[in-house]
Design a protein around this motif. Structure first.
Motif, short mmCIF file in Angstrom:
data_model
loop_
_atom_site.label_atom_id
_atom_site.label_comp_id
_atom_site.label_asym_id
_atom_site.label_seq_id
_atom_site.Cartn_x
_atom_site.Cartn_y
_atom_site.Cartn_z
N ILE A 73 3.27 37.03 0.27
CA ILE A 73 2.17 37.91 -0.13
C ILE A 73 1.22 37.22 -1.09
O ILE A 73 0.01 37.49 -1.09
N ALA A 74 1.74 36.28 -1.88
CA ALA A 74 0.93 35.62 -2.90
C ALA A 74 -0.30 34.94 -2.31
O ALA A 74 -1.35 34.86 -2.96
N GLY A 75 -0.21 34.46 -1.08
CA GLY A 75 -1.34 33.77 -0.48
C GLY A 75 -2.55 34.65 -0.28
O GLY A 75 -3.68 34.17 -0.23
N ALA A 76 -2.35 35.96 -0.17
CA ALA A 76 -3.47 36.88 0.03
C ALA A 76 -4.25 37.13 -1.25
O ALA A 76 -5.40 37.59 -1.19
N VAL A 77 -3.65 36.85 -2.40
CA VAL A 77 -4.29 37.19 -3.68
C VAL A 77 -4.47 35.96 -4.57
O VAL A 77 -4.59 36.07 -5.78
N ALA A 78 -4.48 34.79 -3.95
CA ALA A 78 -4.60 33.55 -4.71
C ALA A 78 -5.87 33.52 -5.54
O ALA A 78 -6.89 34.11 -5.18
N GLY B 156 0.01 42.17 1.91
CA GLY B 156 -1.08 41.33 1.45
C GLY B 156 -2.43 41.99 1.64
O GLY B 156 -3.32 41.90 0.78
N LEU B 157 -2.60 42.70 2.76
CA LEU B 157 -3.84 43.42 3.02
C LEU B 157 -4.06 44.52 1.98
O LEU B 157 -5.15 44.63 1.39
N ALA B 158 -3.04 45.33 1.73
CA ALA B 158 -3.16 46.41 0.75
C ALA B 158 -3.46 45.88 -0.65
O ALA B 158 -4.33 46.41 -1.36
N LEU B 159 -2.76 44.83 -1.04
CA LEU B 159 -2.94 44.28 -2.39
C LEU B 159 -4.31 43.64 -2.54
O LEU B 159 -4.97 43.78 -3.58
N GLY C 106 -15.28 41.59 5.19
CA GLY C 106 -15.39 41.44 3.75
C GLY C 106 -14.06 41.52 3.02
O GLY C 106 -14.01 41.94 1.86
N LEU C 107 -12.98 41.10 3.68
CA LEU C 107 -11.64 41.11 3.07
C LEU C 107 -11.32 39.71 2.56
O LEU C 107 -11.25 38.77 3.35
N ASP C 108 -11.08 39.58 1.28
CA ASP C 108 -10.76 38.27 0.72
C ASP C 108 -9.25 38.02 0.79
O ASP C 108 -8.53 38.13 -0.20
N ASP C 109 -8.80 37.71 1.98
CA ASP C 109 -7.41 37.30 2.22
C ASP C 109 -7.38 35.78 2.00
O ASP C 109 -7.57 35.01 2.94
N SER C 110 -7.15 35.36 0.78
CA SER C 110 -7.42 33.99 0.34
C SER C 110 -6.87 32.93 1.28
O SER C 110 -7.59 32.02 1.70
N LEU C 111 -5.59 33.00 1.62
CA LEU C 111 -4.95 31.95 2.40
C LEU C 111 -4.47 32.45 3.76
O LEU C 111 -3.51 31.93 4.32
N ASP C 112 -5.14 33.47 4.27
CA ASP C 112 -4.93 33.95 5.64
C ASP C 112 -3.54 34.50 5.91
O ASP C 112 -2.97 34.32 6.99
N VAL C 113 -3.01 35.23 4.93
CA VAL C 113 -1.72 35.89 5.14
C VAL C 113 -1.85 36.99 6.19
O VAL C 113 -0.98 37.15 7.05
N VAL C 114 -2.95 37.73 6.13
CA VAL C 114 -3.18 38.80 7.12
C VAL C 114 -3.43 38.20 8.49
O VAL C 114 -2.84 38.63 9.50
N GLY C 115 -4.30 37.19 8.56
CA GLY C 115 -4.66 36.60 9.83
C GLY C 115 -3.52 35.89 10.53
O GLY C 115 -3.48 35.83 11.77
#
Length: 449
Positions: free
Chosen positions: A118-123, A188-191, A318-327
């Motif tokens: 999950i950390a990758g989504a909020v880097a 990761g998406l929710a956070l 416009g979703l800042d999923d920093s390291l593509d955890v969602v993708g």
């Protein structure tokens, strides 16, 4: 004979545990190389911090909540007091079999890695203290219950009741497509929604070290054979088929990603190859015991191609999923789990036939319900956790820390010390030194290009 088999199985699980433990470092390197130079250590600390927090909780209550006898037989949560403190796991099996201690240690790593993903989504923008708190709460309220749903099977004698997805729904998830990847991806998406975008989004900083990311991907690749193969819980044919399917999907996934990338961007990149590898591994995780090697190639190629397309959607929405955890993890986990309903081969270890092998839609609807259940539960609970934490103390780093970089602002150290930017012992590098280091890295990269 039974004792020899049990010893072989235990040896295999000890080896699988060792391989999976390396995935912690692999994930730290994989993520760490993709962030800017001023957030490298913070990214690694989030990964290792998740291991620390979740590991402690697992020993105290996590194993019991995940694999204890289901409360009321409902399949929602294991009895948190049944193995409280894990002292009961010290006893050897009454008959030759797998020691419960190694099974618990193996599953501890699953729990820790799921949270770490999950950390990758909020880097680059979350307070470290808030991350550690979130990791603990999320493990208690989300991972442990979902792991019980998916991984806890009823005992053969009927004395122990497991989770509803595994036993009542009978959806197939060999090693964690739902409990690990969909779980982490939707969290990761929710956070990320609660945390908001980085100040620089959509112009995210370029990865500061692609060789580091490639190295991390290689370590994850190695560990994944323990992750998937170890989930067979025995040194036999099932583990062997799983290993073959895992490497088949991995190869196809890299090809799938870089082919799409070549058509989209005009280049087949090293980051694309590493991402395609991970996407395929994510997709084959639930399916590795259900499909044939040809099916594994299809799963891997599909996940590589689809995830390559999925990661670009964050800019559209416009979703800042920093390291593509969602993708990668959410999209790949969903695709891999659903493809079981089409590609499951009755001759594979799971012994279930999908739509393309004469099984009709029976397994497909089961896979679909499992996906929707985890998506809904995890998103709602994660969103609530993050919202409450935001109201009571906040979860985002302040602007000054984000600008200076979390390595320096939070941890008081930097990942790299260049000779001409060296700092006297006992003192911290100023923020402009870190900025200068980034500038040098960017200039060097531009020169190479």
């Amino acid at each position: 004979m039974e004792q020899a088999v049990a010893a072989a199985d235990t040896a295999w699980m000890l080896a699988a545990f060792a391989a999976v433990s390396l995935m912690v470092a692999g994930l730290a390197l994989f993520y760490g190389g993709m962030v800017s130079v001023k957030n490298t250590l913070n990214m690694a600390m989030m990964v290792f911090g998740a291991l620390a927090v979740v590991g402690v909780l697992w020993i105290i209550v996590g194993y019991s909540a995940s694999f204890g006898d289901s409360l009321g037989g409902a399949g929602i949560l294991g009895d948190p007091l049944e193995y409280f403190g894990s002292s009961k796991l010290l006893d050897a099996p009454a008959t030759p079999g797998l020691p419960p201690a190694i099974f618990s240690a193996f599953q501890l790593l699953f729990a820790a890695l799921t949270v770490a993903l999950i950390a990758g989504a909020v880097a680059d923008r979350m307070k470290f203290g808030s991350w550690m708190t979130f990791a603990g709460i999320w493990a208690l309220l989300v991972y442990f219950p979902v792991a019980h749903w998916v991984f806890a099977f009823d005992s053969k004698d009927g004395s122990v009741h497991g989770g509803w997805i595994a036993n009542k729904l009978k959806a197939i998830d060999f090693a964690g497509g739902t409990a690990v990847h969909i779980n982490a991806g939707i969290a990761g998406l929710a956070l990320a929604l609660i945390l908001g975008k980085r100040k620089v989004f959509p112009n995210a900083p370029r990865p500061h070290s692609l060789p580091l990311t490639m190295l991390g991907a290689g370590i994850l690749f190695f560990g994944w054979f323990g992750f998937n193969g170890g989930s067979a819980l025995a040194a036999g044919n099932a583990a062997s088929v799983v290993v073959l399917n895992t490497i088949a999907a991995s190869c196809a996934g890299m090809i799938g990603w870089i082919v799409v990338e070549k058509f989209k961007e005009g280049h087949a990149t090293s980051l694309g190859a590493a991402s395609g590898l991970i996407a395929a591994l994510v997709g084959i995780t639930p399916a590795c015991g259900a499909v044939s090697p040809m099916g594994a190639l299809i799963v891997g190629a599909a996940c590589g191609a689809v995830c390559c397309l999925a990661v670009s959607l964050k800019y559209r929405f416009g979703l800042d999923d920093s390291l593509d955890v969602v993708g990668i993890h959410l999209a790949g986990g969903i695709l891999g789990t659903l493809l079981i309903g089409f590609l499951a081969d009755g001759s594979a270890p799971n012994g279930v036939a999908g739509l393309f092998y004469g099984g009709g839609v029976d397994q497909l609807w089961r896979q679909t319900v499992a996906v929707l259940a985890v998506l809904t539960y995890t998103f709602v609970v994660t969103f609530a956790i993050a919202k409450v934490m935001q109201l009571f103390g906040g979860i985002r780093a302040d602007d000054e820390a984000e600008d200076a970089g979390l390595d320096l602002a939070v941890h008081g150290e930097t990942a790299y010390v260049l000779d001409h930017l060296a700092v006297p012992a006992g003192k911290h590098a100023p923020a402009d030194a870190v900025t200068a280091a980034e500038a040098i890295t960017t200039k060097a990269a531009a020169t190479v290009e």
